[in-house]
Design a protein around this motif. Structure first.
Motif, PDB file in Angstrom:
ATOM      1  N   TYR A  96      56.555  63.131  34.512  1.00  0.00           N
ATOM      2  CA  TYR A  96      56.504  62.991  35.969  1.00  0.00           C
ATOM      3  C   TYR A  96      57.311  64.092  36.656  1.00  0.00           C
ATOM      4  O   TYR A  96      56.966  64.549  37.746  1.00  0.00           O
ATOM      5  N   TYR A  97      58.400  64.550  35.996  1.00  0.00           N
ATOM      6  CA  TYR A  97      59.345  65.458  36.645  1.00  0.00           C
ATOM      7  C   TYR A  97      58.929  66.921  36.482  1.00  0.00           C
ATOM      8  O   TYR A  97      59.629  67.737  35.872  1.00  0.00           O
ATOM      9  N   VAL A  98      57.781  67.237  37.026  1.00  0.00           N
ATOM     10  CA  VAL A  98      57.251  68.593  37.066  1.00  0.00           C
ATOM     11  C   VAL A  98      56.707  68.797  38.476  1.00  0.00           C
ATOM     12  O   VAL A  98      56.879  67.947  39.347  1.00  0.00           O
ATOM     13  N   THR A  99      56.040  69.904  38.703  1.00  0.00           N
ATOM     14  CA  THR A  99      55.201  70.028  39.896  1.00  0.00           C
ATOM     15  C   THR A  99      53.757  69.923  39.428  1.00  0.00           C
ATOM     16  O   THR A  99      53.313  70.711  38.589  1.00  0.00           O
ATOM     17  N   HIS A 100      53.043  68.934  39.957  1.00  0.00           N
ATOM     18  CA  HIS A 100      51.682  68.629  39.515  1.00  0.00           C
ATOM     19  C   HIS A 100      50.674  69.390  40.376  1.00  0.00           C
ATOM     20  O   HIS A 100      50.808  69.450  41.600  1.00  0.00           O
ATOM     21  N   HIS A 101      49.646  69.942  39.717  1.00  0.00           N
ATOM     22  CA  HIS A 101      48.595  70.682  40.414  1.00  0.00           C
ATOM     23  C   HIS A 101      47.226  70.118  40.025  1.00  0.00           C
ATOM     24  O   HIS A 101      46.907  70.028  38.836  1.00  0.00           O
ATOM     25  N   PHE A 102      46.439  69.768  41.035  1.00  0.00           N
ATOM     26  CA  PHE A 102      45.058  69.331  40.843  1.00  0.00           C
ATOM     27  C   PHE A 102      44.150  70.263  41.647  1.00  0.00           C
ATOM     28  O   PHE A 102      44.578  70.826  42.667  1.00  0.00           O
ATOM     29  N   TYR A 103      42.886  70.372  41.219  1.00  0.00           N
ATOM     30  CA  TYR A 103      41.988  71.354  41.825  1.00  0.00           C
ATOM     31  C   TYR A 103      40.646  70.740  42.206  1.00  0.00           C
ATOM     32  O   TYR A 103      40.220  69.732  41.640  1.00  0.00           O
ATOM     33  N   GLY A 104      40.001  71.392  43.186  1.00  0.00           N
ATOM     34  CA  GLY A 104      38.671  70.984  43.621  1.00  0.00           C
ATOM     35  C   GLY A 104      37.973  72.136  44.317  1.00  0.00           C
ATOM     36  O   GLY A 104      38.445  73.279  44.298  1.00  0.00           O
ATOM     37  N   GLN A 105      36.865  71.856  44.964  1.00  0.00           N
ATOM     38  CA  GLN A 105      36.058  72.889  45.615  1.00  0.00           C
ATOM     39  C   GLN A 105      36.823  73.530  46.769  1.00  0.00           C
ATOM     40  O   GLN A 105      36.956  72.957  47.843  1.00  0.00           O
ATOM     41  N   GLY A 106      37.370  74.722  46.541  1.00  0.00           N
ATOM     42  CA  GLY A 106      38.052  75.460  47.594  1.00  0.00           C
ATOM     43  C   GLY A 106      39.429  74.949  47.945  1.00  0.00           C
ATOM     44  O   GLY A 106      39.976  75.323  48.992  1.00  0.00           O
ATOM     45  N   TYR A 107      40.050  74.123  47.088  1.00  0.00           N
ATOM     46  CA  TYR A 107      41.367  73.582  47.423  1.00  0.00           C
ATOM     47  C   TYR A 107      42.171  73.288  46.162  1.00  0.00           C
ATOM     48  O   TYR A 107      41.642  73.223  45.057  1.00  0.00           O
ATOM     49  N   TRP A 108      43.470  73.108  46.367  1.00  0.00           N
ATOM     50  CA  TRP A 108      44.329  72.577  45.307  1.00  0.00           C
ATOM     51  C   TRP A 108      45.344  71.620  45.921  1.00  0.00           C
ATOM     52  O   TRP A 108      45.677  71.709  47.101  1.00  0.00           O
TER      53      TRP A 108
ATOM     54  N   ASP B 288      54.100  53.680  43.971  1.00  0.00           N
ATOM     55  CA  ASP B 288      54.003  53.359  42.549  1.00  0.00           C
ATOM     56  C   ASP B 288      53.610  54.630  41.797  1.00  0.00           C
ATOM     57  O   ASP B 288      52.444  55.010  41.761  1.00  0.00           O
ATOM     58  N   ARG B 289      54.596  55.281  41.186  1.00  0.00           N
ATOM     59  CA  ARG B 289      54.332  56.554  40.518  1.00  0.00           C
ATOM     60  C   ARG B 289      53.434  56.391  39.293  1.00  0.00           C
ATOM     61  O   ARG B 289      52.802  57.359  38.859  1.00  0.00           O
ATOM     62  N   THR B 290      53.381  55.197  38.717  1.00  0.00           N
ATOM     63  CA  THR B 290      52.572  55.008  37.508  1.00  0.00           C
ATOM     64  C   THR B 290      51.085  55.182  37.787  1.00  0.00           C
ATOM     65  O   THR B 290      50.308  55.479  36.879  1.00  0.00           O
ATOM     66  N   LYS B 291      50.689  55.006  39.048  1.00  0.00           N
ATOM     67  CA  LYS B 291      49.269  55.152  39.384  1.00  0.00           C
ATOM     68  C   LYS B 291      48.784  56.585  39.202  1.00  0.00           C
ATOM     69  O   LYS B 291      47.596  56.823  38.994  1.00  0.00           O
ATOM     70  N   LEU B 292      49.707  57.545  39.282  1.00  0.00           N
ATOM     71  CA  LEU B 292      49.319  58.938  39.095  1.00  0.00           C
ATOM     72  C   LEU B 292      48.751  59.173  37.702  1.00  0.00           C
ATOM     73  O   LEU B 292      47.904  60.048  37.506  1.00  0.00           O
ATOM     74  N   PHE B 293      49.197  58.379  36.743  1.00  0.00           N
ATOM     75  CA  PHE B 293      48.792  58.601  35.355  1.00  0.00           C
ATOM     76  C   PHE B 293      47.697  57.631  34.904  1.00  0.00           C
ATOM     77  O   PHE B 293      47.445  57.500  33.705  1.00  0.00           O
ATOM     78  N   GLU B 294      47.054  56.975  35.870  1.00  0.00           N
ATOM     79  CA  GLU B 294      45.937  56.093  35.531  1.00  0.00           C
ATOM     80  C   GLU B 294      44.670  56.929  35.395  1.00  0.00           C
ATOM     81  O   GLU B 294      43.785  56.933  36.246  1.00  0.00           O
ATOM     82  N   MET B 295      44.623  57.656  34.323  1.00  0.00           N
ATOM     83  CA  MET B 295      43.505  58.552  34.038  1.00  0.00           C
ATOM     84  C   MET B 295      43.415  58.706  32.530  1.00  0.00           C
ATOM     85  O   MET B 295      44.345  58.367  31.791  1.00  0.00           O
TER      86      MET B 295
ATOM     87  N   PRO C  30      57.846  65.692  42.950  1.00  0.00           N
ATOM     88  CA  PRO C  30      58.833  64.607  42.967  1.00  0.00           C
ATOM     89  C   PRO C  30      60.161  65.104  43.545  1.00  0.00           C
ATOM     90  O   PRO C  30      60.634  66.192  43.200  1.00  0.00           O
ATOM     91  N   LEU C  31      60.753  64.303  44.423  1.00  0.00           N
ATOM     92  CA  LEU C  31      62.002  64.681  45.073  1.00  0.00           C
ATOM     93  C   LEU C  31      63.061  63.613  44.850  1.00  0.00           C
ATOM     94  O   LEU C  31      62.747  62.426  44.768  1.00  0.00           O
TER      95      LEU C  31
END
Length: 591
Positions: free
Chosen positions: A217-229, A197-204, A234-235
């Motif tokens: 949705y049709y991008v490359t999404h990047h999220f970040y955290g402590q020492g990681y990304w 369910d792709r809509t869950k990605l935007f539940e923020m 989408p394919l």
């Protein structure tokens, strides 16, 4: 057996190289050797504009349009708080469609299609493993590749030039003992999934620039955290179902985990980015892959005697900002320029050294990316870092590639001077305007939400939307001039966000910042008025000159029979005859 050029490796780098060389030099024999693996770890693949310009040059534009999703830029999600429990984000995404396209590749589909196209181009393919490479010690280019058959028999192939595209097998790097350890290691875990369910990605709750240009949705999404990304790509699947690649790249000593797998990844995401974990739990996992301590380099990449390292056989890269195939595009065209000069008896050690320096200058970017992991949980510093990095890509790297200036030895040497590599101990700050951002950090109340104006989406001010074709040297200089002008404006923007105080520390920072702004404006003005201050080119027909006379010639190749190759071969009703219209339909239309 004899071949002019042998490419060792049947993966994406080897196949793209074979296609380019066959089309660029149709009079030479190209042999591609190596067994095709039935299963290999494929990410998906998010491309950037450099990569697509190269793929278009070798005739793959229709394939990209028909079988793969357009990628409408890189979207970055920054927490609006230093509290990782916060589910509010400031989203940086393109407020318009860039004039130069990029795509998210379904690698299973793409890799098979380019193999099928290569099968029609007269490229000799030998499905055997390389047992040994016997390199010539002088410049006569009498190399020999020894292949091992299924029953232990050997085949010897003589070649003038040998390209190692064997991936992580690193045939030549190991044989010649060229391994070089990187400054920092990275680990990565990823998987592909469907029926989610792709809509869950935007539940923020997010703050983003409103636009009417594309589905976000049709991008490359990047999220970040402590020492990681985290990446989300989408394919486009042939089944019609939703398909996606999701992965994490991290420095284990910063993340505190050495071997992230699916369950541990979900635990991280439950705490940091619950919308992603919810989307993952809604779907079905296709496959999982992981690499631990996967970074490496080589002491040498190119040789005047006619051997070259390409792709993962040369070095591995951080997938941040989707630069992997962009490196491959640079390397293939550099190798082609060296072979072109070699065929005309014009190749010199100075030119090979210049191409080598350009490769190592690009690795200086990898050094900076290694240190980004220190600030990935800091939305303020990470947001401004990506603004400036992407501005440099669109104003310097991308125009240079389209123009072909990096194939000029003097220009390549100049680029290398602008991007020196530093030791681990002497590395500068990995984020821009460090003293200003440190002052703002001191003034932020970490218990309160971060003001979105501190990390604004300035895509439209930092991306070079004017670039859409091969540019001349004057235009390249103007783009660099605009880069420094925009850099001065960004620094001024950050200065305005500081709550200045009347003390020595603030006075020193303000003075340094104003001097830096003045310096950037002077550089901008000088380069605009005197392009040669930035544009450095070798004299025509000199040892460092490019083998190509006209700008963009490196991206002009012969075409192939698109009608009988993917994707058109499966789209046409009849390969030889146009579609027929029923006579009754004609009568009805005439009426």
């Amino acid at each position: 057996m004899k071949s002019d050029l042998i490419i060792m490796g049947s993966g994406i780098a080897g196949n793209l190289a074979a296609m380019y060389f066959r089309k660029k030099f149709p009079d030479i024999n190209v042999t591609l050797v190596g067994k095709q693996k039935s299963r290999s770890p494929l990410v998906g693949e998010s491309t950037v504009e450099v990569t697509v310009q190269f793929l278009n040059a070798i005739g793959l534009s229709t394939l990209l349009e028909e079988k793969h999703y357009h990628k409408y830029g890189l979207s970055y999600y920054f927490k609006q708080s230093y509290d990782k429990k916060c589910n509010k984000y400031v989203v940086h995404e393109a407020p318009g469609i860039n004039r130069l396209p990029s795509f998210n590749l379904n690698r299973n589909v793409f890799d098979q299609d380019i193999r099928d196209i290569n099968a029609t181009l007269g490229i000799r393919r030998i499905d055997q493993d390389v047992q040994e490479v016997i390199l010539s010690d002088n410049n006569d280019h009498k190399h020999q590749v020894v292949l091992k058959g299924q029953n232990g028999e050997t085949t010897h192939i003589d070649a003038d030039w040998v390209i190692d595209a064997s991936g992580r097998r690193r045939l030549l790097a190991k044989q010649l003992q060229l391994h070089k350890a990187p400054a920092y290691q990275r680990n990565s875990f990823w998987f592909r999934m469907n029926s989610f369910d792709r809509t869950k990605l935007f539940e923020m709750t997010d703050t983003r620039v409103n636009h009417h240009c594309y589905d976000p949705y049709y991008v490359t999404h990047h999220f970040y955290g402590q020492g990681y990304w985290i990446w989300i790509i989408p394919l486009k699947a042939s089944t019609g179902k939703d398909h996606v690649s999701i992965g994490i790249t991290y420095r284990p000593e910063l993340l505190g985990q050495k071997n992230v797998q699916l369950e541990s990844l979900l635990t991280i995401l439950d705490n940091d980015h619950p919308s992603i974990s919810a989307m993952i739990r809604s779907g079905s996992i296709d496959d999982t892959c992981s690499y631990n301590n996967y970074m490496y380099e080589a002491e040498q990449y190119y040789s005047k005697s006619g051997w070259y390292l390409l792709g993962d056989a040369a070095f591995t890269f951080d997938p941040a900002n989707s630069a992997g195939l962009a490196y491959v595009a640079h390397e293939i065209t550099q190798i082609a320029s060296m072979i072109s000069k070699d065929r005309n008896h014009e190749l010199t050690q100075d030119y090979v050294d210049a191409m080598e320096r350009h490769v190592k200058a690009q690795l200086a970017l990898q050094d900076s990316w290694s240190n980004w992991y220190l600030i990935m949980n800091d939305p303020l510093k990470m947001a401004w870092t990506l603004k400036v990095a992407n501005m440099g890509y669109f104003h310097v790297v991308l125009p240079n590639f389209i123009n072909g200036s990096y194939l000029d030895g003097r220009s390549a040497n100049h680029f290398a001077k602008l991007l020196p590599r530093f030791s681990k101990e002497n590395a500068p700050k990995c984020y821009p305007f460090p003293e200003l951002l440190e002052l703002i950090t001191e003034q932020i109340d970490p218990s309160q939400p971060l003001d979105p104006e501190l990390i604004p989406n300035l895509y439209e001010k930092t991306i070079n939307f004017r670039l859409y074709r091969a540019t001349n040297d004057k235009d390249r200089a103007q783009f660099v001039s605009r880069y420094f002008f925009k850099l001065a404006r960004l620094r001024l923007y950050v200065m305005k966000k500081v709550k200045w105080q009347f003390n020595i520390k603030h006075g020193v920072v303000m003075t340094k910042s104003l001097i830096a702004i003045a310096s950037d404006l002077i550089k901008s003005t000088v380069i605009f008025c005197i392009p040669s201050f930035y544009v450095k080119k070798a004299k025509v027909n000199s040892s460092l000159s490019s083998p190509y006379t006209n700008m963009g010639d490196h991206l002009r190749c012969l075409t192939h029979d698109k009608k009988h190759t993917p994707p058109l071969q499966s789209m046409m009703k009849n390969d030889d005859q146009p579609a027929q219209v029923d006579s009754r339909e004609i009568s009805e239309m005439e009426m």
